[in-house]
Design a protein around this motif. Structure first.
Motif, PDB file in Angstrom:
ATOM      1  N   ARG A 152     -13.044 -16.330  13.193  1.00  0.00           N
ATOM      2  CA  ARG A 152     -12.150 -17.050  12.540  1.00  0.00           C
ATOM      3  C   ARG A 152     -11.113 -17.667  13.348  1.00  0.00           C
ATOM      4  O   ARG A 152     -10.856 -18.783  13.512  1.00  0.00           O
ATOM      5  CB  ARG A 152     -11.274 -16.241  11.389  1.00  0.00           C
ATOM      6  N   GLN A 153     -10.789 -16.916  14.371  1.00  0.00           N
ATOM      7  CA  GLN A 153      -9.685 -17.253  15.485  1.00  0.00           C
ATOM      8  C   GLN A 153     -10.397 -18.130  16.465  1.00  0.00           C
ATOM      9  O   GLN A 153      -9.677 -19.083  16.769  1.00  0.00           O
ATOM     10  CB  GLN A 153      -8.832 -16.161  16.162  1.00  0.00           C
ATOM     11  N   THR A 154     -11.521 -17.930  16.884  1.00  0.00           N
ATOM     12  CA  THR A 154     -12.449 -18.546  17.770  1.00  0.00           C
ATOM     13  C   THR A 154     -12.479 -19.979  17.320  1.00  0.00           C
ATOM     14  O   THR A 154     -12.447 -20.974  17.926  1.00  0.00           O
ATOM     15  CB  THR A 154     -13.576 -17.803  18.116  1.00  0.00           C
ATOM     16  N   ALA A 155     -12.947 -20.069  15.994  1.00  0.00           N
ATOM     17  CA  ALA A 155     -13.269 -21.344  15.286  1.00  0.00           C
ATOM     18  C   ALA A 155     -11.983 -22.031  15.108  1.00  0.00           C
ATOM     19  O   ALA A 155     -12.140 -23.206  15.316  1.00  0.00           O
ATOM     20  CB  ALA A 155     -13.979 -21.095  13.773  1.00  0.00           C
ATOM     21  N   ASP A 156     -11.028 -21.500  14.897  1.00  0.00           N
ATOM     22  CA  ASP A 156      -9.674 -22.354  14.871  1.00  0.00           C
ATOM     23  C   ASP A 156      -9.423 -22.771  16.150  1.00  0.00           C
ATOM     24  O   ASP A 156      -8.739 -23.950  16.035  1.00  0.00           O
ATOM     25  CB  ASP A 156      -8.384 -21.413  14.271  1.00  0.00           C
ATOM     26  N   ALA A 157      -9.614 -22.370  17.107  1.00  0.00           N
ATOM     27  CA  ALA A 157      -9.425 -22.681  18.611  1.00  0.00           C
ATOM     28  C   ALA A 157     -10.161 -24.053  18.847  1.00  0.00           C
ATOM     29  O   ALA A 157      -9.814 -24.681  19.955  1.00  0.00           O
ATOM     30  CB  ALA A 157      -9.469 -21.734  19.710  1.00  0.00           C
ATOM     31  N   THR A 158     -11.187 -24.175  18.036  1.00  0.00           N
ATOM     32  CA  THR A 158     -12.163 -25.462  18.388  1.00  0.00           C
ATOM     33  C   THR A 158     -11.692 -26.529  17.759  1.00  0.00           C
ATOM     34  O   THR A 158     -12.215 -27.772  18.224  1.00  0.00           O
ATOM     35  CB  THR A 158     -13.691 -24.930  18.008  1.00  0.00           C
ATOM     36  N   GLY A 159     -10.736 -26.356  16.713  1.00  0.00           N
ATOM     37  CA  GLY A 159     -10.487 -27.488  15.784  1.00  0.00           C
ATOM     38  C   GLY A 159     -11.569 -28.390  15.148  1.00  0.00           C
ATOM     39  O   GLY A 159     -11.550 -29.125  14.471  1.00  0.00           O
ATOM     40  N   ASP A 160     -12.742 -27.468  14.918  1.00  0.00           N
ATOM     41  CA  ASP A 160     -13.735 -27.945  14.206  1.00  0.00           C
ATOM     42  C   ASP A 160     -13.681 -27.617  12.690  1.00  0.00           C
ATOM     43  O   ASP A 160     -14.018 -26.386  12.431  1.00  0.00           O
ATOM     44  CB  ASP A 160     -15.339 -27.432  14.812  1.00  0.00           C
ATOM     45  N   LEU A 161     -13.235 -28.397  11.778  1.00  0.00           N
ATOM     46  CA  LEU A 161     -13.045 -28.089  10.542  1.00  0.00           C
ATOM     47  C   LEU A 161     -14.180 -27.540   9.800  1.00  0.00           C
ATOM     48  O   LEU A 161     -14.228 -26.534   9.049  1.00  0.00           O
ATOM     49  CB  LEU A 161     -12.644 -29.275   9.587  1.00  0.00           C
ATOM     50  N   LEU A 164     -16.841 -25.776  11.216  1.00  0.00           N
ATOM     51  CA  LEU A 164     -16.985 -24.390  11.389  1.00  0.00           C
ATOM     52  C   LEU A 164     -16.049 -23.490  11.026  1.00  0.00           C
ATOM     53  O   LEU A 164     -16.505 -22.422  10.711  1.00  0.00           O
ATOM     54  CB  LEU A 164     -16.871 -24.568  12.902  1.00  0.00           C
ATOM     55  N   ARG A 165     -14.806 -23.844  10.958  1.00  0.00           N
ATOM     56  CA  ARG A 165     -13.786 -22.844  10.356  1.00  0.00           C
ATOM     57  C   ARG A 165     -14.253 -22.781   8.904  1.00  0.00           C
ATOM     58  O   ARG A 165     -13.842 -21.521   8.570  1.00  0.00           O
ATOM     59  CB  ARG A 165     -12.424 -23.903  10.475  1.00  0.00           C
ATOM     60  N   LEU A 166     -14.565 -23.635   8.121  1.00  0.00           N
ATOM     61  CA  LEU A 166     -15.025 -23.327   6.559  1.00  0.00           C
ATOM     62  C   LEU A 166     -16.176 -22.427   6.859  1.00  0.00           C
ATOM     63  O   LEU A 166     -16.411 -21.604   5.794  1.00  0.00           O
ATOM     64  CB  LEU A 166     -15.335 -24.648   6.015  1.00  0.00           C
ATOM     65  N   MET A 167     -17.129 -22.573   7.636  1.00  0.00           N
ATOM     66  CA  MET A 167     -18.319 -21.770   7.685  1.00  0.00           C
ATOM     67  C   MET A 167     -17.873 -20.452   7.915  1.00  0.00           C
ATOM     68  O   MET A 167     -18.346 -19.397   6.983  1.00  0.00           O
ATOM     69  CB  MET A 167     -19.270 -22.253   8.782  1.00  0.00           C
ATOM     70  N   VAL A 168     -17.132 -20.001   8.888  1.00  0.00           N
ATOM     71  CA  VAL A 168     -16.727 -18.843   9.136  1.00  0.00           C
ATOM     72  C   VAL A 168     -15.807 -18.203   7.888  1.00  0.00           C
ATOM     73  O   VAL A 168     -16.303 -17.061   7.431  1.00  0.00           O
ATOM     74  CB  VAL A 168     -15.678 -18.723  10.412  1.00  0.00           C
TER      75      VAL A 168
END
Length: 443
Positions: free
Chosen positions: A228-237, A239-243
């Motif tokens: 979750r934290q890694t996905a947030d660091a990418t800014g990819d919405l 991806l964040r929702l997938m996680v």
């Protein structure tokens, strides 16, 4: 040693255990799993281990050399760090907050190397034995950086392994790739760091899924946090929702309370906003399952209806190719209708799931367990018990994942307590107990 002198270390031991997601009983089981052979032969019973742990935490006595080693191995740290730092510094494994700090990655490498040594590299962690294991690890650490196409192929390969191979086997190769990508992210001058973080989030998601299948819930929760934290660091919405959807979905299998899962989905929806998306739709599907577990069947069916209407006809490719597949809609229908005892809807959904071309072995087993659940809910306790027992008994031992046995437990929970001592339910309980997977070490 006087009790007042050991009280603070005792509270620190309790803080460490809770920070790493263990109950006392879970930590005792972990000790028996990770202990080197020379120690394992001398360990007391699980009950006595639990009593010893409670004594350490109460400050009645301090851990000796054997237990200091076991605590350090269980928490993937060193004895010096564990017994010479304040409780406020207890850090669960898998945090991505040190993404910009190379020594954080070095520490994970050290943990993996330690696990290789402790487990003899073949007792269930990373496959090959002896010199072959050393060569494999060396190849991982010294290989040239991979390009994005190679890493996306790795994601696809690991997803295929997760769906088709025993979870312990799928985990072996994935751990090495996690180590490899973490090292590549820290390569000086790395230009594709954001893209590599996206891959790390994807691999961490798959790893947490595998750990959930193995019943290693404390470790899985920490890896969900990493993803979750890694996905947030990418800014990819997306991806964040997938996680977040994956994390909430895993929570339904005994990892979290269903009410907590609902909270996770609500937070994910806040991130999703009003823009229709695949992630937003799938979050609704997870909500429907959680509502079913809470017995809120009318709400579950309304949410299911929203999910079915919002799910796309053409499921797009994602960072992990084919991570989202259309059978997830029918699987959710099977779950919700079976929990409510609606046989017609559950049967139709189950048939569509089983007809899917690329079916996860867990889906095949679990929709059949949904059938047994529906039978029990409709009053057929003996028949449903026999159906569930047959599904579990037919599984090869290596495929008896926690996510399958947990659906079996849902069947058992649906059987009225006063009827559980009938011959068929009692036999089902025996099969369920024998198929429960052993929880693995934290990773």
């Amino acid at each position: 040693m006087p009790a007042q002198q050991t009280a603070r270390p005792g509270s620190r031991m309790r803080a460490e255990r809770k920070a790493h997601g263990y109950t006392v009983a879970g930590l005792a089981e972990c000790f028996r799993e990770i202990a080197p052979d020379r120690i394992k032969r001398r360990l007391p019973s699980l009950r006595d281990l639990e009593r010893t742990i409670r004594g350490h935490e109460a400050g009645e006595h301090v851990p000796g050399p054997t237990y200091r080693l076991l605590y350090a191995l269980a928490y993937d740290t060193t004895e010096d760090r564990l017994f010479n730092r304040p409780a406020s510094e207890a850090t669960p494994l898998g945090s991505v907050q040190g993404t910009d700090t190379p020594q954080e990655w070095d520490e994970m490498e050290r943990r993996l190397l330690l696990r290789l040594a402790v487990l003899g590299v073949g007792a269930g962690a990373l496959a090959p034995q002896g010199e072959a294991a050393v060569q494999l690890l060396d190849a991982t650490l010294t290989s040239a950086p991979r390009d994005m196409d190679d890493w996306q192929l790795a994601c696809a390969d690991h997803l295929h392994a997760l769906r088709t191979r025993p979870p312990q086997e799928a985990r072996e190769d994935l751990v090495l790739d996690l180590l490899a990508i973490q090292r590549q992210i820290q390569t000086p001058g790395e230009e594709d760091r954001t893209e590599l973080l996206r891959i790390l989030a994807a691999l961490s998601t798959l790893h947490a899924n595998i750990l959930t299948r193995l019943g290693a819930h404390g470790s899985a929760v920490r890896w969900w946090r990493t993803a979750r934290q890694t996905a947030d660091a990418t800014g990819d919405l997306d991806l964040r929702l997938m996680v977040r959807r994956s994390e909430a979905g895993a929570g339904l299998y005994g990892q979290r309370d269903p009410a907590t899962v609902l909270q996770l989905t609500q937070k994910a929806q806040q991130i999703a906003g009003d823009r229709p998306s695949l992630g937003q739709a799938l979050i609704a599907g997870t909500q429907a399952k959680a509502l079913s577990l809470l017995g809120r069947h009318a709400e579950a069916k309304r949410t299911l209806h929203d999910f079915v209407n919002a799910a796309p006809d053409d499921w797009p490719s994602s960072l992990i190719p084919a991570y989202w597949t259309s059978d997830q809609v029918q699987f959710t229908e099977s779950w919700v209708y079976a929990s409510a005892g609606e046989e017609t809807g559950a049967d139709a959904a189950r048939d569509r799931v089983l007809a899917h071309r690329f079916l996860d072995y867990q889906y095949a087993a679990n929709v059949r367990l949904h059938e047994a659940l529906c039978t029990v809910v409709r009053g057929g306790v003996d028949q449903g018990s026999q159906q569930a027992a047959a599904v579990l008994d037919a599984l090869p031992a290596s495929y008896r994942s926690h996510m399958i046995s947990e659906i079996g437990r849902n069947v058992l929970r649906a059987i009225p307590i006063e009827q559980r001592q009938r011959p068929a339910p009692r036999e089902f309980q025996e099969v369920l107990a024998s198929t429960a997977p052993r929880t693995l070490l934290p990773t």
